[in-house]
Design an enzyme around this catalytic site. Structure first.
Site, mmCIF file in Angstrom:
data_model
loop_
_atom_site.group_PDB
_atom_site.id
_atom_site.type_symbol
_atom_site.label_atom_id
_atom_site.label_comp_id
_atom_site.label_asym_id
_atom_site.label_seq_id
_atom_site.Cartn_x
_atom_site.Cartn_y
_atom_site.Cartn_z
ATOM 1 N N ASP A 1 15.913 85.197 76.248
ATOM 2 C CA ASP A 1 14.543 85.575 75.881
ATOM 3 C C ASP A 1 13.597 84.614 76.595
ATOM 4 O O ASP A 1 13.420 83.472 76.154
ATOM 5 C CB ASP A 1 14.339 85.482 74.366
ATOM 6 C CG ASP A 1 15.093 86.552 73.586
ATOM 7 O OD1 ASP A 1 16.180 86.960 74.038
ATOM 8 O OD2 ASP A 1 14.612 86.947 72.518
ATOM 9 N N LYS B 1 9.119 91.842 74.990
ATOM 10 C CA LYS B 1 9.104 91.252 73.650
ATOM 11 C C LYS B 1 7.701 90.790 73.338
ATOM 12 O O LYS B 1 7.018 90.209 74.187
ATOM 13 C CB LYS B 1 10.098 90.092 73.608
ATOM 14 C CG LYS B 1 10.133 89.307 72.307
ATOM 15 C CD LYS B 1 11.207 88.218 72.389
ATOM 16 C CE LYS B 1 11.122 87.257 71.214
ATOM 17 N NZ LYS B 1 12.148 86.195 71.303
ATOM 18 N N LYS C 1 11.213 94.500 71.863
ATOM 19 C CA LYS C 1 11.550 93.597 70.762
ATOM 20 C C LYS C 1 10.270 93.112 70.100
ATOM 21 O O LYS C 1 9.382 92.573 70.753
ATOM 22 C CB LYS C 1 12.359 92.405 71.270
ATOM 23 C CG LYS C 1 12.711 91.403 70.165
ATOM 24 C CD LYS C 1 13.619 90.298 70.669
ATOM 25 C CE LYS C 1 13.835 89.220 69.611
ATOM 26 N NZ LYS C 1 14.727 88.147 70.084
#
Length: 219
Positions: free
Chosen positions: A93, A155, A185
């Site tokens: 991430d 995300k 996300k």
């Protein structure tokens, strides 16, 4: 549509990113993630490799990169991501450069993400765009840059930015922008089941949660 507890749990990245987190807390994180039926655990890269006594089983392991500011050189992010994968991470991430997003340098944003993509070709890559700090136009442009660079997910948030975390509006915009090509996300500030389901209904396909049990208990 409705979501069962198990369906929501299977979309959770059970997360522990506070700077003072200990190995003992990571051990507890993994144990709780298993009991909840989460998809993965997400930790800081300095926690890797995990001690031998921490057995993930079916859980995936995610590590953050360039966290939490994103204001790192791209080659440093790439090296950090590569080391995390070498030490066991299945997913990365990464935080993109917020200054480049805010000033319209989406060519640089794309280059930043691509540097990490090329460093971890076999890992799932999520690009954290910090949506609460961006305009709608910037959110869409950041998503397009992530898609062009080969990210697997966009995300919303680190959960550390003062502008805030996930929103239904941002998730819906991110989903409209990437279509079915990428995952979305939602993370940051998700503390109850109602909000989690609203984000899923808006188009999220993964949830980053540090309070996973509480969220599942309030579905």
């Amino acid at each position: 549509m409705g979501y069962s507890r198990d369906e929501v749990a299977a979309l959770i990245d059970h997360t522990l990113l506070k700077p003072e987190a200990s190995v003992a807390e990571v051990r507890d994180l993994v144990s709780e993630a298993k009991s909840l039926g989460a998809h993965s655990v997400c930790v800081s890269p300095s926690m890797l490799p995990l001690p031998d006594d921490i057995v993930l089983g079916r859980l995936k392991l995610a590590a953050v990169c360039g966290f939490p500011s994103g204001a790192h050189h791209s080659e440093v992010k790439a090296a950090e991501a590569a080391r995390s994968v070498a030490e066991g991470a299945d997913e990365v991430d990464m935080v993109v450069n917020l200054a480049w997003e805010a000033t319209g340098r989406f060519d640089r944003v794309e280059e930043d993400i691509r540097a990490v993509r090329e460093a971890v070709p076999g890992a799932v890559l999520k690009a954290i765009i910090e949506s609460a700090a961006l305009t709608d136009e910037q959110i869409a442009a950041a998503c397009r840059a992530a898609a062009s660079a080969g990210a697997d997910f966009v995300k919303t948030s680190t959960g550390f930015h003062p502008a805030g975390g996930a929103s239904v509006h941002a998730v819906a915009l991110m989903r409209r922008t990437v279509g079915d090509a990428l995952g979305v996300k939602a993370s940051g500030g998700i503390r109850d089941g109602k909000f989690a389901v609203e984000l899923l209904e808006a188009g999220a396909t993964r949830l980053g949660l540090s309070s996973s049990a509480r969220v599942l208990d309030t579905l």
